[in-house]
Write an enzyme that holds these catalytic residues in place. Structure first.
Site, short mmCIF file in Angstrom:
data_model
loop_
_atom_site.label_atom_id
_atom_site.label_comp_id
_atom_site.label_asym_id
_atom_site.label_seq_id
_atom_site.Cartn_x
_atom_site.Cartn_y
_atom_site.Cartn_z
N CYS A 42 46.18 -34.85 -34.37
CA CYS A 42 47.33 -35.00 -35.27
C CYS A 42 47.01 -35.42 -36.73
CB CYS A 42 48.11 -36.01 -34.73
SG CYS A 42 49.69 -36.09 -35.80
N ASP A 44 47.91 -37.40 -38.55
CA ASP A 44 48.43 -39.02 -38.64
C ASP A 44 47.17 -39.50 -39.13
OD1 ASP A 44 48.83 -42.04 -37.97
OD2 ASP A 44 50.70 -41.14 -36.73
N ARG A 46 46.28 -42.62 -39.06
CA ARG A 46 45.84 -43.68 -38.12
C ARG A 46 44.98 -43.17 -36.81
NH1 ARG A 46 51.61 -45.74 -35.99
NH2 ARG A 46 51.70 -43.25 -36.05
N HIS A 98 48.37 -38.35 -29.65
CA HIS A 98 48.44 -39.88 -29.70
C HIS A 98 49.93 -40.41 -29.48
CE1 HIS A 98 50.52 -40.28 -33.78
NE2 HIS A 98 49.93 -39.14 -33.97
N CYS A 101 53.62 -40.60 -31.70
CA CYS A 101 53.43 -39.66 -32.39
C CYS A 101 54.83 -39.19 -33.19
CB CYS A 101 53.12 -38.43 -32.27
SG CYS A 101 52.70 -36.89 -33.24
CO CO Z 1 50.94 -37.35 -34.52
#
Ligand code: CO
Length: 217
Positions: A42, A44, A46, A98, A101
């Site tokens: 992803c 993302d 993080r 994750h 999400c």
């Molecule tokens: Co995500």
């Protein structure tokens, strides 16, 4: 402000620290890359591939998009898969989702719009397929859909012509599905690892049942 000076300073300090620990690191790396892993994760902020897996530059080839989707119509992901398997000859392709999400949640809460909404269509299809068998608790439902998404996307990698052709010519290549927790920094294996077409189908079915079994209606 416009030059983002801090990031350049960070970069210089980072490069110097690596050169101190391993003199010649960058000049050796400039000659070639030979990663063993291809990470599909992803986007993302993080979930950074290298840091999570403890790998240095040159050790992992990475493709990231919103909600780690492997869509056969996505030229970007398909080109990365083709290049990593056919040219770099990676030994492992790892789909990493994750918990928490936002892309997955947007599907559950039905508030997708614009380009992101279009992009999330494959997850909408997964949700519709399993919705009736998911837990009524909102958090459990979200977690389960994050897991199901990884399983289905790793199955999509296994079904891709690139991977099928690699397997049929006897190339050593395993596909994996993992999930990362932003809450504790740990990866968890969803046990869908497959190194052949037969193994892939059985692993996918078993993994989906495991997720759904934890989810009484
Ligand atoms: Co995500």
């Amino acid at each position: 402000m416009r030059l983002l000076k801090e990031l350049f300073e960070n970069n210089r300090a980072w490069a110097e620290s690596i050169e101190r620990r391993s003199p010649g690191f960058f000049s050796q790396l400039a000659a070639q890359q030979a990663p063993e892993y291809f990470w599909i994760g992803c986007a993302d902020s993080r979930v950074p591939a290298n840091e999570i897996a403890g790998l240095m530059p040159g050790e992992i080839f990475v493709h990231r998009n919103i909600a780690n989707i492997v869509n056969p119509f996505d030229h970007n992901c398909a080109a990365c898969l083709e290049y990593s398997v056919d040219v770099l000859r990676v030994k492992h392709v790892i789909v990493v989702g994750h918990y928490g999400c936002g892309g997955v949640r947007a599907v559950i809460e039905d508030h997708y719009r614009g380009k992101v909404g279009e992009w999330l269509a494959p997850i909408r299809a997964i949700y519709q397929k399993y919705e009736a068998r998911l837990h009524s608790d909102a958090r459990a439902r979200w977690d389960a859909l994050c897991e199901l998404n990884v399983i289905e996307q790793s199955a999509a990698v296994c079904q891709s012509p690139i991977v099928r052709q690699a397997w049929s010519r006897g190339q050593e290549l395993a596909i994996h599905g993992w999930i990362y927790s932003v809450a504790d920094g740990l990866l968890r294996d969803l046990n869908v690892t497959a190194a052949s077409a037969e193994e892939a189908d059985a692993a996918e079915r078993a993994a989906i049942e495991r997720v759904l079994a934890q989810a009484p209606i």
